[in-house]
Design a protein around this motif. Structure first.
Motif, mmCIF file in Angstrom:
data_model
loop_
_atom_site.group_PDB
_atom_site.id
_atom_site.type_symbol
_atom_site.label_atom_id
_atom_site.label_comp_id
_atom_site.label_asym_id
_atom_site.label_seq_id
_atom_site.Cartn_x
_atom_site.Cartn_y
_atom_site.Cartn_z
ATOM 1 N N VAL A 248 -27.678 20.169 11.723
ATOM 2 C CA VAL A 248 -26.526 20.220 12.624
ATOM 3 C C VAL A 248 -26.029 21.653 12.701
ATOM 4 N N GLN A 249 -25.461 22.007 13.828
ATOM 5 C CA GLN A 249 -24.915 23.349 13.989
ATOM 6 C C GLN A 249 -23.554 23.458 13.309
ATOM 7 N N PRO A 250 -23.172 24.671 12.923
ATOM 8 C CA PRO A 250 -21.834 24.859 12.343
ATOM 9 C C PRO A 250 -20.760 24.326 13.279
ATOM 10 N N GLY A 251 -19.794 23.640 12.685
ATOM 11 C CA GLY A 251 -18.747 23.005 13.466
ATOM 12 C C GLY A 251 -19.058 21.581 13.869
ATOM 13 N N GLY A 252 -20.288 21.165 13.664
ATOM 14 C CA GLY A 252 -20.698 19.820 14.036
ATOM 15 C C GLY A 252 -20.317 18.768 13.015
ATOM 16 N N GLN B 138 -18.037 10.609 6.292
ATOM 17 C CA GLN B 138 -17.899 11.280 7.579
ATOM 18 C C GLN B 138 -17.632 12.748 7.316
ATOM 19 N N MET B 139 -18.499 13.604 7.847
ATOM 20 C CA MET B 139 -18.397 15.042 7.612
ATOM 21 C C MET B 139 -18.156 15.743 8.940
ATOM 22 N N ASN B 140 -17.006 16.378 9.056
ATOM 23 C CA ASN B 140 -16.633 17.115 10.267
ATOM 24 C C ASN B 140 -16.497 18.602 9.967
ATOM 25 N N LEU C 22 -21.603 14.945 10.965
ATOM 26 C CA LEU C 22 -22.608 13.963 10.560
ATOM 27 C C LEU C 22 -21.910 12.840 9.811
ATOM 28 N N ARG C 23 -22.508 11.667 9.848
ATOM 29 C CA ARG C 23 -21.988 10.538 9.078
ATOM 30 C C ARG C 23 -23.111 10.015 8.188
ATOM 31 N N LEU C 24 -22.911 10.116 6.893
ATOM 32 C CA LEU C 24 -23.876 9.605 5.934
ATOM 33 C C LEU C 24 -23.536 8.172 5.562
ATOM 34 N N SER C 25 -24.586 7.389 5.361
ATOM 35 C CA SER C 25 -24.411 6.005 4.932
ATOM 36 C C SER C 25 -25.124 5.789 3.606
#
Length: 123
Positions: free
Chosen positions: A12-16, A86-88, A18-21
């Motif tokens: 993912v680009q910086p600032g993007g 959730q990672m923002n 991802l959601r890990l499960s």
């Protein structure tokens, strides 16, 4: 044997975001989610020690390591025996292999880990 199954990692680009499960595998599918005393997310960057970044207690209390506070959120779904991260606002320094952990204390205790999922933050 893989006891917890993680998914959702990637590039993912910086600032993007991802959601890990993290879900219990078929091997331990009969665990009762409400018995788990500790659920947590760890990460390990190349050349560094594994660090605890987020925890979720049975009562729902959450705690975060300072570097992810305000950006990451841990949650759970009891019906699916799963937890999420959730990672923002991701940063390059968030690049690491991420692991989840379920631990139950006491006589019938256990300590389950996932196999890890790679998160790479890069432009």
């Amino acid at each position: 044997q893989v006891q917890l199954v993680e998914s959702g990692g990637g590039l993912v680009q910086p600032g993007g975001s991802l959601r890990l499960s993290c879900a219990a595998s078929k091997i331990i599918a009969d665990i009762d989610f409400v018995d788990i005393d500790f659920m947590g997310w760890y990460r390990q960057a190349p050349g560094k020690e594994r660090e605890l970044i987020a925890t979720l207690s049975n009562s729902g209390t959450t705690n975060y390591e300072d570097s992810v506070k305000g950006r990451f959120t841990v949650s759970r779904d009891n019906a699916k025996n799963s937890i999420y991260l959730q990672m923002n606002s991701l940063k390059p320094e968030d690049t690491a292999v991420y692991y989840c952990r379920f631990k139950r204390m006491g006589k019938f205790g256990y300590d389950y880990w996932g196999q890890g999922t790679q998160v790479t933050v890069s432009s």
